[in-house]
Motif scaffolding. Structure first.
Motif, PDB file in Angstrom:
ATOM      1  N   ARG A 119       0.989  -1.609   0.130  1.00 37.71           N
ATOM      2  CA  ARG A 119      -0.172   0.106   0.326  1.00 37.71           C
ATOM      3  C   ARG A 119       1.067   1.549   0.239  1.00 37.71           C
ATOM      4  O   ARG A 119       0.765   2.381  -0.412  1.00 37.71           O
ATOM      5  N   TYR A 128      -2.022  -4.683   2.259  1.00 43.79           N
ATOM      6  CA  TYR A 128      -2.054  -3.687   3.156  1.00 43.79           C
ATOM      7  C   TYR A 128      -1.640  -3.541   4.024  1.00 43.79           C
ATOM      8  O   TYR A 128      -1.903  -3.597   5.241  1.00 43.79           O
ATOM      9  N   LYS A 164      -4.493  -1.810   9.080  1.00 43.84           N
ATOM     10  CA  LYS A 164      -5.565  -2.889   8.516  1.00 43.84           C
ATOM     11  C   LYS A 164      -7.321  -1.719   8.464  1.00 43.84           C
ATOM     12  O   LYS A 164      -7.479  -1.271   8.489  1.00 43.84           O
ATOM     13  N   PRO A 165      -7.178  -2.360   6.930  1.00 42.70           N
ATOM     14  CA  PRO A 165      -8.523  -1.051   6.823  1.00 42.70           C
ATOM     15  C   PRO A 165      -9.822  -1.359   8.291  1.00 42.70           C
ATOM     16  O   PRO A 165     -10.746  -0.459   7.933  1.00 42.70           O
ATOM     17  N   GLY A 198      -6.693   4.708  11.373  1.00 45.65           N
ATOM     18  CA  GLY A 198      -5.790   4.497   9.531  1.00 45.65           C
ATOM     19  C   GLY A 198      -5.815   5.370   9.866  1.00 45.65           C
ATOM     20  O   GLY A 198      -4.832   6.031  10.723  1.00 45.65           O
ATOM     21  N   TRP A 235      -4.294   6.687   3.091  1.00 39.93           N
ATOM     22  CA  TRP A 235      -5.179   5.412   2.575  1.00 39.93           C
ATOM     23  C   TRP A 235      -6.180   5.986   2.234  1.00 39.93           C
ATOM     24  O   TRP A 235      -6.744   4.575   2.391  1.00 39.93           O
ATOM     25  N   SER A 236      -6.733   6.953   2.708  1.00 39.18           N
ATOM     26  CA  SER A 236      -8.519   6.348   2.872  1.00 39.18           C
ATOM     27  C   SER A 236      -9.105   5.873   1.997  1.00 39.18           C
ATOM     28  O   SER A 236      -9.799   5.021   1.727  1.00 39.18           O
ATOM     29  N   ASP A 284      -8.267   2.401   1.084  1.00 42.24           N
ATOM     30  CA  ASP A 284      -9.311   1.803   2.357  1.00 42.24           C
ATOM     31  C   ASP A 284     -10.911   0.988   1.623  1.00 42.24           C
ATOM     32  O   ASP A 284     -11.218   0.267   2.055  1.00 42.24           O
ATOM     33  N   TRP A 315     -11.147  -1.465  -1.447  1.00 38.85           N
ATOM     34  CA  TRP A 315     -10.722  -2.931   0.827  1.00 38.85           C
ATOM     35  C   TRP A 315     -12.023  -3.080   1.089  1.00 38.85           C
ATOM     36  O   TRP A 315     -12.839  -4.324   0.642  1.00 38.85           O
TER      37      TRP A 315
END
Length: 517
Positions: free
Chosen positions: A359, A379, A383-384, A389, A393-394, A397, A400
């Motif tokens: 990621r 990831y 973790k999502p 968080g 990386w939204s 996520d 995912w």
């Protein structure tokens, strides 16, 4: 049909009914064994021998000159390996005497006793041990290795069977059919969400099943998987034998993924960490021979190590036993399975990075490995499905979360709400309450923030936090310790050495000051 061995003391179906069903010959085991007193006396106890040892003695009595003994109860590879937590032994069958509680060694004693009695009673028969590791080789003859391989592989079932643990795929230029499967591992309910997303994403691009290795203590029998491609498979647990530091605790159970090397009913396996999702075609991975993995890109591109979140392996019993023997003595640079495998594996075939796109690569090197080229997105870090968080990386996520079905999303939200509610009830009351009685959370210390960043794969951020804290308080030993670990993980050994020397000087000064005072 051929010969059927019937044990009237165990079977509820009379021998004559089996004969009428069309079988050519039905042999009453008890009659064969009764003719040999040295064997028969072992069956005159409350605890009856198991079916394998009974059948071995019976076929020897029929005059067979060679018997190969392969029994799951005798195949345990845990002997002498304290870091392996084995699956619990199946319960001992109900006994005739309720006053006596039998232990596992009672069953082993009676079964091995029958085998040795048969060896003595039938000297013209060769009894050979083909269990994994030849565990009974000191009592029986070890079976010679066959020229074609190092394991006994069951015949494949029909192509249409959907309950299989594998799928037949034509692999390579000659189209040779191999038993193939994707494999993952999970030991907690949280990571089960990762398995669901992985399974759903995989089902979009492949018909090959996903084997979920379940270690002791994990019970996923009631888990529901929308895609229907998940196959549960019980394995032993391989405990990390290394002394782990606080930021390495996440590696405590990751060695269990090495059980994939022991899945010898497969010709080829592709292991996928439970925190990955599949975005493109991955079946071409089964064409790789030997051990294959992708570079551990992320913090830097000049990396000579591979990431163990995705790898291809041809399960092999000899290799599996060598790995078990090597785990306690082989160093691991990160304290986990990845560091072990990088040291253990001599030859490696490198996979293209799109088969294991970390990621952090997407955000750090977007022109090197763009998201549109990624086939497997990994990831690493938070973790999502977790409560913590990173804003950068939204969007990943969200990608995912899209892999879950509508029903799974609803269940996920309900469980997440319940977790937050429980955490709020358990939170201790703090001084300095805000409006409406709200509790002001404790301000985290700098070294704690730096430690979390390092644990989640962001050593650069940990270095920045630690250095800023040391500018405000140069005497902080906690921040110096985290800074040294972060510098080491990024390869800045000279800077790390300077920090450690300064830390020792400060500790010596404090000790000397305490003595003087």
């Amino acid at each position: 049909m051929g010969t059927v061995f019937a044990d009237p003391s165990r079977s509820r179906v009379p021998a004559d009914e089996i004969t009428r069903a069309g079988h050519a010959e039905v042999v009453d085991v008890s009659g064969l064994l009764a003719a040999r007193p040295e064997v028969a006396c072992l069956f005159m106890r409350d605890l009856r021998p198991g079916p394998t040892s009974t059948m071995v003695a019976a076929v020897a009595a029929l005059g067979y000159t060679r018997v190969l003994i392969l029994d799951p109860q005798l195949m345990r590879v845990t002997t002498g390996r304290g870091f392996i937590r084995a699956r619990p032994a199946p319960p001992v069958p109900p006994q005739l005497s309720p006053q006596r509680r039998y232990d596992s060694w009672d069953m082993t004693n009676i079964d091995v006793g029958v085998l040795l009695a048969a060896v003595a009673a039938f000297p013209e028969t060769s009894f050979e041990d083909v269990t994994t590791g030849a565990l009974l080789a000191r009592l029986l003859e070890p079976a010679p290795k066959v020229p074609t391989g190092d394991r006994l592989v069951p015949e494949a079932k029909s192509r249409e069977a959907r309950t299989n643990l594998s799928a037949l795929l034509p692999v390579g230029p000659d189209g040779r059919e191999l038993r193939c499967a994707y494999v993952t591992m999970c030991d907690s309910a949280d990571y089960l969400w990762g398995v669901r997303a992985l399974a759903n994403s995989l089902a979009k691009v492949s018909d090959v099943p996903l084997i979920l290795m379940v270690p002791p203590g994990a019970d996923f029998a009631d888990a529901v998987f929308e895609s229907g491609n998940v196959r549960l498979h019980d394995v032993n647990s391989l405990r990390n034998p290394h002394q782990l530091k606080s930021h390495q605790l996440r590696f405590a159970n990751t060695f269990t993924k090495l059980e994939v090397f022991g899945l010898t009913f497969l010709d080829r396996a592709v292991f996928l960490d439970a925190d990955t999702i599949v975005l493109g075609e991955t079946d071409p991975l089964f064409a790789y021979e030997g051990f294959a993995a992708a570079p551990d890109f992320g913090l830097r591109l000049e990396n000579r190590t591979f990431n163990s979140g995705v790898f291809v392996v041809s399960p092999n019993s000899d290799e599996y036993l060598r790995i078990l023997d090597s785990i306690p003595t082989t160093p691991s640079y990160d304290g986990g399975d990845q560091g072990f495998l990088n040291v253990y594996q001599g030859e490696i075939t490198w996979l293209p990075p799109e088969f294991n796109t970390l990621r952090r690569v997407i955000t750090r090197f977007p022109d090197v490995i763009p998201l549109k080229r990624a086939r497997v997105l990994h990831y690493v870090g938070p973790k999502p499905w977790g409560l913590e968080g990173e804003p950068e990386w939204s969007s990943l996520d969200e990608l995912w979360f899209e892999q879950l079905s509508d029903r799974e999303r609803i269940e996920f939200i309900v469980q997440l709400r319940d977790r937050v509610s429980v955490a709020a009830r358990r939170a201790p009351a703090q001084r300095g309450r805000g409006p409406a009685g709200a509790v002001r959370p404790r301000r985290r210390k700098d070294f704690e923030r730096a430690q979390d960043a390092l644990s989640n794969g962001r050593p650069g951020e940990a270095i920045e936090i630690s250095r800023a804290a040391l500018r405000r308080n140069p005497q902080s030993l906690a921040n110096r310790r985290v800074l040294a670990l972060a510098l080491k993980s990024t390869g800045h050994r000279r800077d790390e050495l300077k920090v450690r020397i300064k830390t020792r000087v400060l500790k010596a000064k404090r000790l000397l000051k305490g003595i003087v005072e």
